[in-house]
Write an enzyme that holds these catalytic residues in place. Structure first.
Site, PDB file in Angstrom:
ATOM      1  N   LYS A  23      23.479  34.370 162.959  1.00 50.95           N
ATOM      2  CA  LYS A  23      22.261  33.364 163.111  1.00 50.95           C
ATOM      3  C   LYS A  23      21.568  33.782 164.411  1.00 50.95           C
ATOM      4  O   LYS A  23      22.206  34.349 165.296  1.00 50.95           O
ATOM      5  CB  LYS A  23      22.319  31.821 163.178  1.00 50.95           C
ATOM      6  CG  LYS A  23      23.133  31.502 162.027  1.00 50.95           C
ATOM      7  CD  LYS A  23      23.398  29.900 162.076  1.00 50.95           C
ATOM      8  CE  LYS A  23      23.838  29.145 160.950  1.00 50.95           C
ATOM      9  NZ  LYS A  23      22.957  28.948 159.937  1.00 50.95           N
ATOM     10  N   ARG A  82      28.677  26.947 150.477  1.00 46.10           N
ATOM     11  CA  ARG A  82      28.729  26.874 149.067  1.00 46.10           C
ATOM     12  C   ARG A  82      30.274  27.317 148.729  1.00 46.10           C
ATOM     13  O   ARG A  82      30.750  27.112 147.563  1.00 46.10           O
ATOM     14  CB  ARG A  82      27.648  27.497 148.376  1.00 46.10           C
ATOM     15  CG  ARG A  82      27.448  29.127 148.570  1.00 46.10           C
ATOM     16  CD  ARG A  82      26.197  29.538 148.198  1.00 46.10           C
ATOM     17  NE  ARG A  82      24.955  28.668 149.348  1.00 46.10           N
ATOM     18  CZ  ARG A  82      23.716  29.152 149.257  1.00 46.10           C
ATOM     19  NH1 ARG A  82      23.152  29.615 148.251  1.00 46.10           N
ATOM     20  NH2 ARG A  82      23.071  28.533 150.057  1.00 46.10           N
TER      21      ARG A  82
END
Length: 472
Positions: free
Chosen positions: A249, A323
């Site tokens: 990020k 996920r």
């Protein structure tokens, strides 16, 4: 927390007088009535007017707007009063005649939630005594106790989420759950460490946590009261810090990644509160915990991961890690726990906030009844959500040439496709499952009604309302 009590007697300290949206004042005299008449929006929910009264008793009056005088209006009033009160001064709230138990619950929740401060902050939480003055205290005792437990659970979720990630690694989080469970009879907790996760095949959790010096955990928290006939499994994403992994990020994107375990905090806190309230529903909360870090051991884009249920996932973006851990937990829940309903909460996608803004979670479910009940519980709790579709023609976006599916397709509809990915692990429970993508509402940039700046504890109140009404 404020010490809130019900009493028929007047108490010393600042007097709080409610004002409804039409300007009708509960109690007061000509002086206060004039203040209401001349103030702008005095009856708006959450508006507070301060009237100093030197050399008189009480020395201050707070005129608190309750709007439509429903539960939400009283909650907003309580939060505003909590922030307006000076220091630890006692408060004497004059309740109007025939106030509903729901309104008292809203007021108490607002007072406690608006008075929240992070336990490690320089200033301690407010600790004033608040007297709710009514002629029939027994009529509201249950509402007050429900509000207390709900607020305490929300405080716990906020505390867990606000804790810096230098402290909050997976082992620390698991230890907090063990300590909380130990104080509650009938609550059981199991913590799987890296060796057990490997032995049982939790490949997604191990892959995501493999790059960190602090190994992953899977917490399983169970409340199984005698006579319970329905089993609800709650699953919460528990990434204790998210660098994005190899798909790193930006600096700005990492600043708030201590909040990436807010879903796990919510399901754990709600389950503990359900035990405190002795709700007659069996609940199992699963919190897959990992730190998504950058190192030579971190999983890579292009890696193929074998999930708990044996399905394979091509990791196309290591910043789509949530996920992967949820897939393991969902597959395990369906196969081993035999749930009647599965609900997962996750700070899963930034696409959620693009579509719905900062205050609203995305709700996904194929079950119209479950979706409607959750949305209604959220509305009553003051936690907004909006139902989004699960279009079957988008499932093709998950196709991979080297695995059963991609983890992060690039065709768009990020929140929708992430929900479709999770659905693949529900087996025969796809029609008894709901997914809440709650990344945006898990954090508040400023004090706002019953939210305080920082972690919001989003989902705790919704889950408790839903469990109380529909869990059993």
């Amino acid at each position: 927390m404020f010490a809130i009590r019900l009493s028929g007697d007047e108490s010393p300290g600042t007097r709080v007088l409610p004002v409804d949206g039409s300007g009708v004042l509960a109690g007061g005299d000509e002086e206060t009535a004039e203040l209401v008449r001349t103030a702008e929006d005095a009856g708006r929910a959450g508006a507070v007017q301060v009237l100093p009264r030197p050399l008189r008793t009480p020395a201050r009056l707070l005129l608190a707007g309750v709007g439509a005088a429903d539960e939400g209006g009283w909650r907003a009033a309580g939060a505003a009063v909590a922030r307006t009160a000076s220091g630890d001064e006692p408060l004497d709230v004059l309740l109007p005649d025939r106030i509903t138990p729901a309104a008292v619950r809203g007021l108490a929740e607002g007072l406690w939630l608006g008075g929240y401060r992070f336990r490690e902050a320089p200033k301690p939480p407010r600790s004033a005594t608040v007297t709710l003055r009514t002629e029939d205290a027994t009529a509201y005792a249950e509402s007050l106790e429900t509000a207390r437990v709900t607020a305490a659970a929300t405080w716990l979720a906020r505390d867990l989420t606000n804790t810096p990630s230098a402290v909050k690694n997976p082992a620390w989080f698991a230890g907090q759950v063990v300590a909380e469970a130990a104080t509650r009879p009938g609550v059981q907790v199991t913590v799987r460490g890296p060796e057990q996760l490997a032995a049982e095949g939790f490949g997604g959790i191990l892959a995501v946590g493999g790059g960190s010096a602090t190994p992953p955990r899977l917490v399983e928290l169970a409340w199984n009261p005698p006579g319970a006939t329905r089993h609800v499994v709650l699953v919460g994403k528990g990434i204790t810090f998210d660098t994005g992994g190899i798909s790193i990020k930006s600096v700005d994107g990492m600043k708030l990644m201590r909040k990436d375990m807010a879903g796990a905090a919510a399901v754990i806190a709600a389950t503990l509160a359900a035990a405190d309230l002795n709700l007659g529903v069996r609940i199992t909360a699963l919190a897959p915990l990992a730190e998504n870090a950058v190192s030579g051991a971190a999983f890579r884009p292009g890696d193929v991961i074998t999930q708990w249920d044996g399905a394979t996932t091509e990791s196309t973006n290591s910043d789509a890690e949530g996920r992967l851990v949820l897939a393991d937990a969902l597959g395990y829940a369906v196969a081993e726990l035999n749930p009647d309903v599965v609900i997962d909460l996750a700070t899963l996608t930034g696409a959620n906030s693009v579509a719905l803004g900062k205050r609203t979670a995305a709700l996904y479910s194929q079950d119209d009844g479950l979706a409607g009940d959750l949305a209604a519980a959220g509305e009553a709790a003051g936690e907004q959500m909006w139902r989004l579709p699960l279009p079957d023609d988008y499932v093709q976006y998950l196709d991979s040439e080297i695995a059963d599916r991609h983890s992060s397709p690039t065709q768009g509809a990020g929140s929708v496709v992430a929900a479709l990915f999770l659905r693949e692990f529900l087996g025969d429970r796809t029609d008894r499952w709901a997914h809440l993508d709650m990344s945006a509402p898990s954090w508040a940039e400023k004090d706002d009604a019953d939210l305080t700046k920082g972690a919001t504890g989003w989902g705790v109140r919704t889950l408790l309302r839903w469990l109380a009404l529909h869990g059993g």
